[in-house]
Design an enzyme around this catalytic site. Structure first.
Site, PDB file in Angstrom:
ATOM      1  N   CYS A 118       0.946  -1.331  -0.044  1.00  0.00           N
ATOM      2  CA  CYS A 118       0.194  -0.064  -0.013  1.00  0.00           C
ATOM      3  C   CYS A 118       0.862   1.234  -0.063  1.00  0.00           C
ATOM      4  CB  CYS A 118      -0.769   0.025   1.101  1.00  0.00           C
ATOM      5  SG  CYS A 118      -1.923  -1.290   1.140  1.00  0.00           S
ATOM      6  N   HIS A 258      -2.639   7.035   4.087  1.00  0.00           N
ATOM      7  CA  HIS A 258      -3.400   5.808   3.552  1.00  0.00           C
ATOM      8  C   HIS A 258      -4.437   5.431   4.258  1.00  0.00           C
ATOM      9  CE1 HIS A 258      -3.687   1.779   2.144  1.00  0.00           C
ATOM     10  NE2 HIS A 258      -3.361   1.262   3.057  1.00  0.00           N
ATOM     11  N   ASN A 288     -10.150   0.001   1.733  1.00  0.00           N
ATOM     12  CA  ASN A 288      -8.511   0.256   1.534  1.00  0.00           C
ATOM     13  C   ASN A 288      -8.174  -0.051   0.029  1.00  0.00           C
ATOM     14  OD1 ASN A 288      -5.816  -0.191   1.317  1.00  0.00           O
ATOM     15  ND2 ASN A 288      -5.702  -1.428   3.187  1.00  0.00           N
TER      16      ASN A 288
HETATM   17  N1  ACO Z   1     -16.975  -9.285  11.365  1.00  0.00           N
HETATM   18  C1  ACO Z   1     -17.186  -9.761  12.540  1.00  0.00           C
HETATM   19  N2  ACO Z   1     -16.313  -9.893  13.266  1.00  0.00           N
HETATM   20  C2  ACO Z   1     -15.013  -9.943  12.723  1.00  0.00           C
HETATM   21  C3  ACO Z   1     -14.672  -9.517  11.512  1.00  0.00           C
HETATM   22  C4  ACO Z   1     -15.751  -9.053  10.791  1.00  0.00           C
HETATM   23  N3  ACO Z   1     -15.570  -8.738   9.504  1.00  0.00           N
HETATM   24  N4  ACO Z   1     -13.347  -9.685  11.526  1.00  0.00           N
HETATM   25  C5  ACO Z   1     -12.706 -10.219  12.587  1.00  0.00           C
HETATM   26  N5  ACO Z   1     -14.099 -10.363  13.387  1.00  0.00           N
HETATM   27  C6  ACO Z   1     -13.771 -10.721  14.810  1.00  0.00           C
HETATM   28  C7  ACO Z   1     -12.416 -11.791  15.008  1.00  0.00           C
HETATM   29  O1  ACO Z   1     -12.729 -12.986  14.724  1.00  0.00           O
HETATM   30  C8  ACO Z   1     -12.450 -11.437  16.291  1.00  0.00           C
HETATM   31  O2  ACO Z   1     -13.106 -12.629  17.259  1.00  0.00           O
HETATM   32  P1  ACO Z   1     -12.784 -13.337  18.189  1.00  0.00           P
HETATM   33  O3  ACO Z   1     -12.349 -12.555  19.486  1.00  0.00           O
HETATM   34  O4  ACO Z   1     -14.088 -14.329  18.631  1.00  0.00           O
HETATM   35  O5  ACO Z   1     -11.503 -14.270  17.752  1.00  0.00           O
HETATM   36  C9  ACO Z   1     -12.769 -10.154  16.841  1.00  0.00           C
HETATM   37  O6  ACO Z   1     -13.666  -9.605  15.759  1.00  0.00           O
HETATM   38  C10 ACO Z   1     -11.643  -9.352  16.913  1.00  0.00           C
HETATM   39  O7  ACO Z   1     -10.744  -9.580  15.987  1.00  0.00           O
HETATM   40  P2  ACO Z   1      -9.393  -8.541  15.906  1.00  0.00           P
HETATM   41  O8  ACO Z   1      -8.679  -9.081  14.880  1.00  0.00           O
HETATM   42  O9  ACO Z   1      -8.654  -8.454  17.199  1.00  0.00           O
HETATM   43  O10 ACO Z   1     -10.171  -7.215  15.438  1.00  0.00           O
HETATM   44  P3  ACO Z   1      -9.460  -5.659  15.434  1.00  0.00           P
HETATM   45  O11 ACO Z   1     -10.010  -4.666  16.180  1.00  0.00           O
HETATM   46  O12 ACO Z   1      -8.028  -5.804  15.270  1.00  0.00           O
HETATM   47  O13 ACO Z   1      -9.651  -5.283  13.853  1.00  0.00           O
HETATM   48  C11 ACO Z   1      -8.779  -5.299  11.665  1.00  0.00           C
HETATM   49  C12 ACO Z   1      -9.198  -6.097  12.794  1.00  0.00           C
HETATM   50  C13 ACO Z   1     -10.037  -4.450  11.341  1.00  0.00           C
HETATM   51  C14 ACO Z   1      -8.116  -6.421  10.586  1.00  0.00           C
HETATM   52  C15 ACO Z   1      -7.375  -4.600  12.453  1.00  0.00           C
HETATM   53  O14 ACO Z   1      -6.866  -5.500  13.053  1.00  0.00           O
HETATM   54  C16 ACO Z   1      -7.034  -3.735  11.172  1.00  0.00           C
HETATM   55  O15 ACO Z   1      -7.534  -2.864  10.630  1.00  0.00           O
HETATM   56  N6  ACO Z   1      -5.544  -4.172  11.106  1.00  0.00           N
HETATM   57  C17 ACO Z   1      -4.753  -3.447   9.887  1.00  0.00           C
HETATM   58  C18 ACO Z   1      -4.922  -4.139   8.713  1.00  0.00           C
HETATM   59  C19 ACO Z   1      -4.340  -3.535   7.383  1.00  0.00           C
HETATM   60  O16 ACO Z   1      -4.069  -2.093   7.491  1.00  0.00           O
HETATM   61  N7  ACO Z   1      -4.177  -4.107   6.562  1.00  0.00           N
HETATM   62  C20 ACO Z   1      -3.660  -3.597   5.281  1.00  0.00           C
HETATM   63  C21 ACO Z   1      -2.217  -3.241   5.435  1.00  0.00           C
HETATM   64  S1  ACO Z   1      -1.737  -2.346   3.770  1.00  0.00           S
HETATM   65  C22 ACO Z   1      -1.260  -3.257   2.337  1.00  0.00           C
HETATM   66  O17 ACO Z   1      -0.464  -3.572   1.874  1.00  0.00           O
HETATM   67  C23 ACO Z   1      -2.677  -3.927   1.520  1.00  0.00           C
END
Ligand code: ACO
Length: 333
Positions: A118, A258, A288
């Protein structure tokens, strides 16, 4: 012979192209176990765009480029360097920049792709600035484009709610320091490559029926680890490039981050002491878009008349690799 042109890269014009297909959080509720409430509150995304019918990475890139070139008054054959920042090329060979060159008729350009997750657009801008500073190029077309929806696992709720497709393009020319890039820097840490990757489709795991059965052609991501990393480097790298040009966060008129998660953006903003009014946000409408998120946000800001000539604008991004980068520029206007 001097290796300095005395000029820096200025963003002369912008353009964007977004697919017409739209997926809302409510549509996703029908596909995986999720809810609009969870996606909106945990990520800030409400809807995202998705390629349909004949749209491709290169067709979106071409459409965004045509708008940027038209606005700059630059003919395709006057482009001497074309850089496409993407991790989702039309095909493994040749580079997407070659396809865009052919679509545009940019017959006099040297072309290559930049692959930096990204952070691709920020890497591309840094590279373009070096070409301008040394006088090696005068009309650069830089495209930030990603079409991640075909490589997202639509059974994985951890990733499928996050991403969308889009393209942004800018025309870059030599300008005086008061109207262009003051400082920029690229960073990377390959030790963290396993946090965001696609296991198969390269030469270490070429496509076969097992890689397809095991869903190895889709994005795998450790979201929480990337979240922690992003919160740290977004503010740190912005401060680093501000320092490189003798500026402080308070000098910034706008920050264009970003768009991966609204909570990451808010946290970076808080650390830098910026108000959310100074920060461009479009994650609610597009999710994203990887390399496209910063140039699309720039194009929307230009269209809305947000920037005044000379405004101090910060750009910052992070992504797979891991990579990250930031840039400080005076808006050309
Ligand atoms: N809907 C409902 N529940 C969900 C979803 C969803 N879409 N996704 C995850 N959950 C659940 C998980 O399974 C977890 O459940 P559990 O506690 O029973 O195991 C719970 O929600 C919490 O999960 P976390 O992963 O701790 O949630 P978090 O608050 O960290 O949010 C997220 C997850 C949105 C992915 C966050 O970590 C994030 O944005 N990370 C950065 C990702 C990113 O920027 N990626 C792109 C990089 S750039 C590139 O090069 C493409």
């Amino acid at each position: 012979m001097s290796l300095s042109s005395g000029k820096v890269a200025g963003i002369i014009s912008t353009g964007r192209a977004l697919p017409v297909g739209k997926i809302t959080n409510f549509d996703l509720e029908e596909i995986v176990e999720t809810s609009d409430e969870w996606i909106s509150s945990r990520t800030g995304v409400k809807e995202r765009r998705m390629m349909i019918r004949e749209e491709t990475n290169s067709s979106l890139s071409t459409a965004a480029s045509q708008i940027a070139l038209e606005r700059a008054g630059v003919k395709p054959e006057e482009v001497d360097l074309l850089i496409v920042a993407t991790v989702t090329p039309d095909q493994p060979l040749p580079s997407t920049s070659c396809l865009v060159q052919a679509h545009l008729g940019a017959s006099n350009a040297a072309v290559f792709d930049v692959v930096a997750g990204c952070t691709g657009f920020l890497y591309g801008l840094h590279v373009a600035d070096q070409f301008i500073r040394t006088g090696a190029a005068r009309n650069i077309l830089l495209v930030g484009v990603d079409t991640l929806t075909p490589v997202i696992d639509w059974q994985d709720r951890n990733t499928c709610v996050l991403f969308g497709d889009g393209a942004g393009a800018v025309v870059i020319q030599p300008v005086e320091k008061e109207r262009g890039v003051l400082a920029s820097k690229m960073f990377s840490d390959g030790n963290q490559a396993g946090l965001l990757y696609i296991p198969a489709g390269g030469t270490s795991a070429p496509a076969n029926h097992l890689t397809v059965e095991n869903r190895m052609h889709y994005v795998k991501m450790n979201g929480p680890e990337i979240f922690k990393f992003a919160v740290k480097v977004m503010a740190e790298s912005t401060l680093k490039v501000l320092d490189m040009c003798g500026k402080k966060p308070a000098d910034l008129d706008f920050l264009v981050p970003h768009q991966a998660n609204i909570r990451i953006i808010e946290s970076a903003c808080k650390k830098l002491g910026l108000s959310m009014e100074q920060v461009l946000v479009n994650i609610d409408r597009y999710g994203n878009m990887s390399s496209a998120s910063v140039p699309v946000a720039l194009d929307e800001a230009v269209e809305e008349g947000k920037f005044k000539p000379g405004d101090l604008v910060g750009l910052v991004a992070f992504g797979a690799g891991l990579t990250w980068g930031a840039s400080i520029l005076h808006w050309y206007g």
